[in-house]
Motif scaffolding. Structure first.
Motif, mmCIF file in Angstrom:
data_model
loop_
_atom_site.group_PDB
_atom_site.id
_atom_site.type_symbol
_atom_site.label_atom_id
_atom_site.label_comp_id
_atom_site.label_asym_id
_atom_site.label_seq_id
_atom_site.Cartn_x
_atom_site.Cartn_y
_atom_site.Cartn_z
ATOM 1 N N ASP A 180 0.832 -1.204 0.000
ATOM 2 C CA ASP A 180 0.000 0.000 0.000
ATOM 3 C C ASP A 180 0.867 1.254 0.000
ATOM 4 O O ASP A 180 1.998 1.240 0.520
ATOM 5 C CB ASP A 180 -0.892 0.061 1.249
ATOM 6 N N GLY A 181 0.301 2.350 -0.507
ATOM 7 C CA GLY A 181 0.925 3.662 -0.432
ATOM 8 C C GLY A 181 -0.096 4.711 -0.057
ATOM 9 O O GLY A 181 -1.252 4.656 -0.494
ATOM 10 N N ALA A 182 0.302 5.701 0.774
ATOM 11 C CA ALA A 182 -0.615 6.735 1.242
ATOM 12 C C ALA A 182 -0.828 7.796 0.169
ATOM 13 O O ALA A 182 0.114 8.207 -0.509
ATOM 14 C CB ALA A 182 -0.074 7.380 2.513
ATOM 15 N N PHE A 183 -2.089 8.256 0.038
ATOM 16 C CA PHE A 183 -2.407 9.321 -0.908
ATOM 17 C C PHE A 183 -3.164 10.473 -0.261
ATOM 18 O O PHE A 183 -3.413 11.500 -0.894
ATOM 19 C CB PHE A 183 -3.241 8.773 -2.080
ATOM 20 N N ASP A 184 -3.498 10.344 1.052
ATOM 21 C CA ASP A 184 -4.258 11.414 1.697
ATOM 22 C C ASP A 184 -4.157 11.224 3.206
ATOM 23 O O ASP A 184 -3.940 10.124 3.708
ATOM 24 C CB ASP A 184 -5.735 11.367 1.254
ATOM 25 N N GLY A 185 -4.313 12.336 3.944
ATOM 26 C CA GLY A 185 -4.392 12.280 5.395
ATOM 27 C C GLY A 185 -3.148 12.741 6.107
ATOM 28 O O GLY A 185 -3.215 13.295 7.203
ATOM 29 N N ILE A 186 -1.973 12.472 5.538
ATOM 30 C CA ILE A 186 -0.696 12.899 6.104
ATOM 31 C C ILE A 186 0.212 13.349 4.960
ATOM 32 O O ILE A 186 -0.144 13.236 3.790
ATOM 33 C CB ILE A 186 -0.001 11.746 6.883
ATOM 34 N N LYS A 187 1.386 13.845 5.312
ATOM 35 C CA LYS A 187 2.373 14.183 4.302
ATOM 36 C C LYS A 187 2.721 12.943 3.481
ATOM 37 O O LYS A 187 2.811 11.841 4.009
ATOM 38 C CB LYS A 187 3.639 14.734 4.966
ATOM 39 N N ALA A 188 2.897 13.118 2.177
ATOM 40 C CA ALA A 188 3.166 11.986 1.290
ATOM 41 C C ALA A 188 4.429 11.245 1.700
ATOM 42 O O ALA A 188 5.366 11.826 2.244
ATOM 43 C CB ALA A 188 3.302 12.475 -0.149
ATOM 44 N N GLY A 189 4.438 9.930 1.409
ATOM 45 C CA GLY A 189 5.643 9.141 1.623
ATOM 46 C C GLY A 189 5.451 7.865 2.407
ATOM 47 O O GLY A 189 6.325 7.003 2.422
ATOM 48 N N PHE A 190 4.287 7.673 3.071
ATOM 49 C CA PHE A 190 4.069 6.461 3.864
ATOM 50 C C PHE A 190 3.723 5.293 2.951
ATOM 51 O O PHE A 190 2.919 5.421 2.020
ATOM 52 C CB PHE A 190 2.927 6.679 4.859
ATOM 53 N N MET A 191 4.299 4.123 3.225
ATOM 54 C CA MET A 191 3.936 2.903 2.523
ATOM 55 C C MET A 191 4.118 1.714 3.450
ATOM 56 O O MET A 191 4.793 1.796 4.484
ATOM 57 C CB MET A 191 4.741 2.716 1.233
#
Length: 509
Positions: A247-258
């Motif tokens: 998974d990769g983050a696209f909303d809710g926090i600063k980009a870069g979480f996976m």
């Protein structure tokens, strides 16, 4: 006269049977193996005094090119130390030579790209050669030996360390890619080499959410991380399966979480296989986007409910937990997805089938170039290079669904990564059946490396060509554009790579 009649009937039946078999694509076999390895990397002292070693774990899939050489791809992630969220992607190549029936020598290298967690990774490109000794237990093998890591494009991570690994045979059967969309009756397939047991596989595209609990995440306390990704599961029985989830983050926090998880589960069918309950347990690595995940190692228990909506497509609802052992990272997880089941590579099953169709499947390894990729902060704008892996599944001969992940290699953005999905279309072969033209539109999560992607949502349209080298390989090139919805990234892009393509038999009712 009777003898002549029966002889004629036998000859006619034999000719008819051989004609049927010759029409069915040849069943081919590919030897392959999955590998999990671990190395403990001594980290240079930079922004963390007396920094602990980074535990680095990889998941790989390699094809045997002949009796002794292999090649494939793999992804690494930090699971201990202080760099949770450090991820890389790369390609493998090596030699595996047996010294008898059981012992073997394995030497080769991994060329990868990535980084993260404010580590001194430079542009992200690195080399990881190894020399291992192994023992084959037939159903699995173990190996260990020397390895060396070097982030050589301005990075400071380098050194020698011990590597240990576990390998499992994961062979598969397939047909040439040209056989895709060819359909055959069950009776015809019964008289071919495909008259073997089916294997069940599922592919899930989902939108997942992580609701942060506790007071350990600073400005992110209480926020919900919204992620997009996929899950691939392979069944060993009708009910037990293993899965890989990314998974990769696209909303809710600063980009870069996976996150990347590997695990197993059990499927309980109810309501005549139209409704299923699944229990899953996974372990893996996660981090980035300003999230504190410690060393990166996370635990992932989950329950999900799925309902058939048509044919082999199911709507899924999931709920569970994602947490680190010390609860520094602690979240509730919930989401929704669309799952597709495939009974493949054979015709014998407890289910009844009337026909089978060969479906196209492609794996693309390529190098991406973004011109003048915009940065956040004070870092100067410059070109961004990436190693990318794309997987295509053909819906028809001309329409395909695609998933892609990419990690920065050069351009002073080692922590940048992407996870995107979408659709594409291609022409029929032209120019002596050597060329095809295609277009695709992908979108999803991206971030890290100070590339200006806002909260992480990007769009990536492209058009290009394939040039067929042989039945299994093609050259692939394209150009297009990448645009971040909430950031300044807006760049022309180009890429060039190689495509491995095949078709597999999918059974239908």
């Amino acid at each position: 006269m009777k003898k002549l009649f029966f002889l004629s009937a036998f000859l006619i039946a034999s000719v008819t049977l051989n004609a049927q078999n010759s029409n069915v694509p040849e069943k081919k076999s590919q030897k392959a193996f999955g590998k999990i390895d671990f190395l403990s990397i001594v980290m240079p002292e930079t922004n963390i005094p007396n920094e602990k070693n980074m535990g680095f774990t990889g998941i790989h899939y390699n094809l045997m090119l002949n009796d002794w050489a292999y090649a494939g791809a793999g992804i690494y992630g930090a699971v201990s130390g202080n760099r949770g969220g450090f991820f890389t992607l790369g390609v493998n190549a090596g030699i595996k030579k047996y010294l008898g029936q059981d012992f073997y020598v394995d030497t080769g290298f991994h060329l990868g790209a990535g980084g993260g967690a404010a580590a001194p990774d430079g542009g992200g490109i690195f080399i990881l050669p190894h020399f291992n000794l192994g023992y084959d237990f037939k159903n699995f093998s173990i190996n260990s030996g020397w390895s060396y890591v070097n982030f050589f494009d301005g990075g400071e991570i380098k050194g020698n360390q011990l590597m240990v690994g576990l390998e499992i045979p994961l062979d598969y059967t397939y047909a040439d890619y040209d056989a895709r969309e060819n359909e055959y009756t069950f009776n015809t397939l019964q008289t071919s080499d495909w008259n073997i047991n089916t294997k069940k596989t599922s592919l899930l595209f989902h939108q997942n959410n992580l609701k942060i609990k506790g007071n350990t995440q600073g400005i992110n306390n209480g926020k919900t991380i919204r992620l997009a990704g996929f899950e691939l599961a392979n069944y060993f029985t009708d009910n037990w399966f293993a899965f890989l989830k990314v998974d990769g983050a696209f909303d809710g926090i600063k980009a870069g979480f996976m996150d990347v998880f590997l695990g197993g589960g059990y499927l309980l069918p109810i309501s005549k296989n139209n409704t299923n309950i699944l229990a899953k347990f996974g372990v893996g690595a996660a981090g980035g986007g300003g999230i504190e995940s410690g060393g990166g190692f996370l635990i992932y228990p989950e329950l999900s409910l799925e309902q058939r909506i048509f044919d082999d497509f199911f709507l899924t609802l999931n709920g569970g937990l994602v947490f680190s052992p010390n609860r520094v990272f602690n979240t509730n997880a919930y989401g929704v997805g669309l799952k597709y089941y495939v009974e493949r590579s054979g015709i014998i099953s407890d289910k009844s089938f009337s026909r089978g169709k060969f479906k196209g499947f492609e794996v693309v390894v390529k190098h991406d170039l973004y011109l003048d990729a915009e940065r956040d902060g004070t870092i100067p704008t410059e070109d961004l290079h990436q190693i990318a892996l794309q997987i295509n599944f053909d819906l028809t001969k001309n329409i395909f669904v695609a998933g892609q992940t990419a990690f920065a290699s050069f351009g002073n953005a080692g922590a940048y990564a992407e996870g995107i999905v979408g659709f594409g279309a291609r022409t029929n072969p032209i120019l002596n059946d050597k060329f095809t033209l295609f277009g695709q539109v992908l979108a999803g999560a991206a971030g890290g490396g100070d590339i200006s992607t806002g909260e992480g949502l990007i769009f990536k349209p492209a058009a290009g060509f394939n040039y067929k080298l042989n039945n299994s390989l093609s050259l692939r090139g394209s150009g297009g554009y990448v645009k971040a919805k909430g950031g300044s990234l807006s760049s022309t892009m180009f890429n060039l790579g190689i495509k491995y393509h095949l078709s597999f038999l999918k059974m239908n009712k």
